[in-house]
Design a protein around this motif. Structure first.
Motif, mmCIF file in Angstrom:
data_model
loop_
_atom_site.group_PDB
_atom_site.id
_atom_site.type_symbol
_atom_site.label_atom_id
_atom_site.label_comp_id
_atom_site.label_asym_id
_atom_site.label_seq_id
_atom_site.Cartn_x
_atom_site.Cartn_y
_atom_site.Cartn_z
ATOM 1 N N THR A 11 0.683 -1.227 -0.035
ATOM 2 C CA THR A 11 0.000 -0.031 0.244
ATOM 3 C C THR A 11 0.945 1.378 -0.022
ATOM 4 O OG1 THR A 11 -1.631 -0.945 1.117
ATOM 5 C CG2 THR A 11 -1.592 1.130 1.344
ATOM 6 N N MET A 12 0.339 2.166 -0.836
ATOM 7 C CA MET A 12 0.843 3.520 -0.877
ATOM 8 C C MET A 12 -0.168 4.510 -0.645
ATOM 9 S SD MET A 12 4.379 3.619 -3.444
ATOM 10 C CE MET A 12 3.797 2.786 -5.042
ATOM 11 N N VAL A 13 0.219 5.675 -0.140
ATOM 12 C CA VAL A 13 -0.785 6.437 0.088
ATOM 13 C C VAL A 13 -0.340 8.145 -0.457
ATOM 14 C CG1 VAL A 13 -2.399 7.977 1.739
ATOM 15 C CG2 VAL A 13 -1.659 5.408 2.014
ATOM 16 N N LEU B 177 0.704 6.249 7.885
ATOM 17 C CA LEU B 177 2.142 6.300 8.496
ATOM 18 C C LEU B 177 2.525 5.414 9.767
ATOM 19 C CD1 LEU B 177 2.832 10.077 8.091
ATOM 20 C CD2 LEU B 177 3.951 8.385 6.614
ATOM 21 N N SER B 178 1.269 5.388 10.599
ATOM 22 C CA SER B 178 1.344 4.782 11.863
ATOM 23 C C SER B 178 1.481 2.983 11.498
ATOM 24 C CB SER B 178 0.345 4.824 12.698
ATOM 25 O OG SER B 178 0.372 6.078 13.083
ATOM 26 N N PRO C 73 3.970 4.002 3.266
ATOM 27 C CA PRO C 73 4.289 5.275 2.761
ATOM 28 C C PRO C 73 3.628 6.311 2.292
ATOM 29 C CG PRO C 73 4.867 3.717 1.158
ATOM 30 C CD PRO C 73 4.244 3.071 2.275
ATOM 31 N N VAL C 74 3.859 7.614 2.696
ATOM 32 C CA VAL C 74 3.268 8.486 2.061
ATOM 33 C C VAL C 74 3.944 9.112 0.891
ATOM 34 C CG1 VAL C 74 2.369 10.990 2.371
ATOM 35 C CG2 VAL C 74 1.786 9.256 4.207
ATOM 36 N N VAL C 75 3.366 9.066 -0.175
ATOM 37 C CA VAL C 75 4.057 9.722 -1.455
ATOM 38 C C VAL C 75 3.605 11.131 -1.907
ATOM 39 C CG1 VAL C 75 4.474 9.118 -3.815
ATOM 40 C CG2 VAL C 75 4.237 7.237 -2.169
ATOM 41 N N SER D 234 7.121 9.666 8.877
ATOM 42 C CA SER D 234 7.849 8.670 8.354
ATOM 43 C C SER D 234 6.913 7.391 8.266
ATOM 44 C CB SER D 234 9.114 8.650 9.223
ATOM 45 O OG SER D 234 9.832 7.445 8.606
ATOM 46 N N PRO D 235 7.115 6.652 7.177
ATOM 47 C CA PRO D 235 8.155 6.993 5.931
ATOM 48 C C PRO D 235 7.190 7.793 4.762
ATOM 49 C CG PRO D 235 6.889 4.845 5.786
ATOM 50 C CD PRO D 235 6.452 5.286 7.196
#
Length: 250
Positions: A7-9, A88-89, A93-95, A128-129
């Motif tokens: 998963t990426m956000v 994040l928790s 990753p937040v992109v 992070s991240p």
């Protein structure tokens, strides 16, 4: 399995200007993607101030439109912060392209409206991240000449976009998520790195770039609007957003 397959956000904002200390969020998008599964949240916010004509030229939102159709800032900011903090928790990753701008502005907005900071919502207090294609491209291909706006990198790395769609927050996020995969294809070490290590590499890469670029600007007589070395969130300062930050936005 690489983090690229997890998963990426993605996160992006459109704003009243380029100061992370003083300007306001007008629209925002958060797109969560896991494989082919994509969910999108967007916000139109009444920033409570006039939207300058130059900003409207970029994202198309007028003051009148935001006042009529936008939600109250505190409502939207709380929702955005909760979504990002939850990701994040969980280690997702937040992109964000030029993440320092969007995340620093978000923190300033949360403080302005008396809301809990993004950092304080995350165990350990670290935002992070984060994965920032601008920082990574600048680091991994540092000697390449030319501009490094989102549209420039999408062209370079063959990410298909409709140029007229960019500067809409959701379109920018989708392009940025695709750009991460394209960058990783060009620089495979990205995908094999642990996210914590990649985050640390970006902290140092941005610090080195900001320090060097600030020295260059000072040598040319510029003493204002210097890039801030902290990443992904810059400490509040009286200076406006860096010249590079402004260029990446406009």
């Amino acid at each position: 399995m690489s983090w690229l397959d997890e998963t990426m956000v993605g996160f992006d904002t459109e704003t009243t200007g380029v100061s992370t200390d003083h300007d306001r969020i007008v629209t925002a998008a958060v797109i969560t993607r896991t494989g082919s599964d994509v969910s999108t949240r967007t916000w139109l916010i009444d920033p409570g101030v006039e939207i300058p004509a130059r900003a409207t030229e970029v994202h198309g939102i007028t003051t009148a439109h935001a006042r009529e159709h936008g939600v109250a800032p505190a409502e939207a900011l709380e929702e955005i912060a909760e979504i990002l903090a939850s990701a994040l928790s969980a280690g997702f990753p937040v992109v964000a392209f030029n993440a320092q701008f969007d995340l620093s502005l978000l923190e300033s907005e949360l403080a302005r409206h008396g809301l809990v900071s993004l950092a304080a919502r995350i165990p350990g207090g670290q935002v992070s991240p984060v994965v920032d294609p601008l920082v990574l491209d600048r680091h991994l291909d540092r000697y390449r000449r030319g501009k490094r706006k989102l549209i420039d990198l999408c062209t370079l790395y063959a990410v298909p976009v409709v140029a007229d769609d960019l500067h809409a927050a959701d379109a920018d996020v989708l392009a940025t998520l695709e750009l991460v995969h394209a960058l990783a294809a060009a620089f495979p070490a990205m995908g094999t790195s642990e996210l914590a290590d990649l985050h640390s590499q970006q902290i140092e890469a941005h610090r080195a770039w900001a320090t060097h670029f600030a020295a260059f600007l000072k040598s040319k007589g510029t003493v204002d609007d210097l890039p801030r070395p902290e990443w992904p969130v810059a400490a509040p300062a009286r200076a406006e957003a860096s010249a590079e930050g402004a260029d990446a936005l406009f």
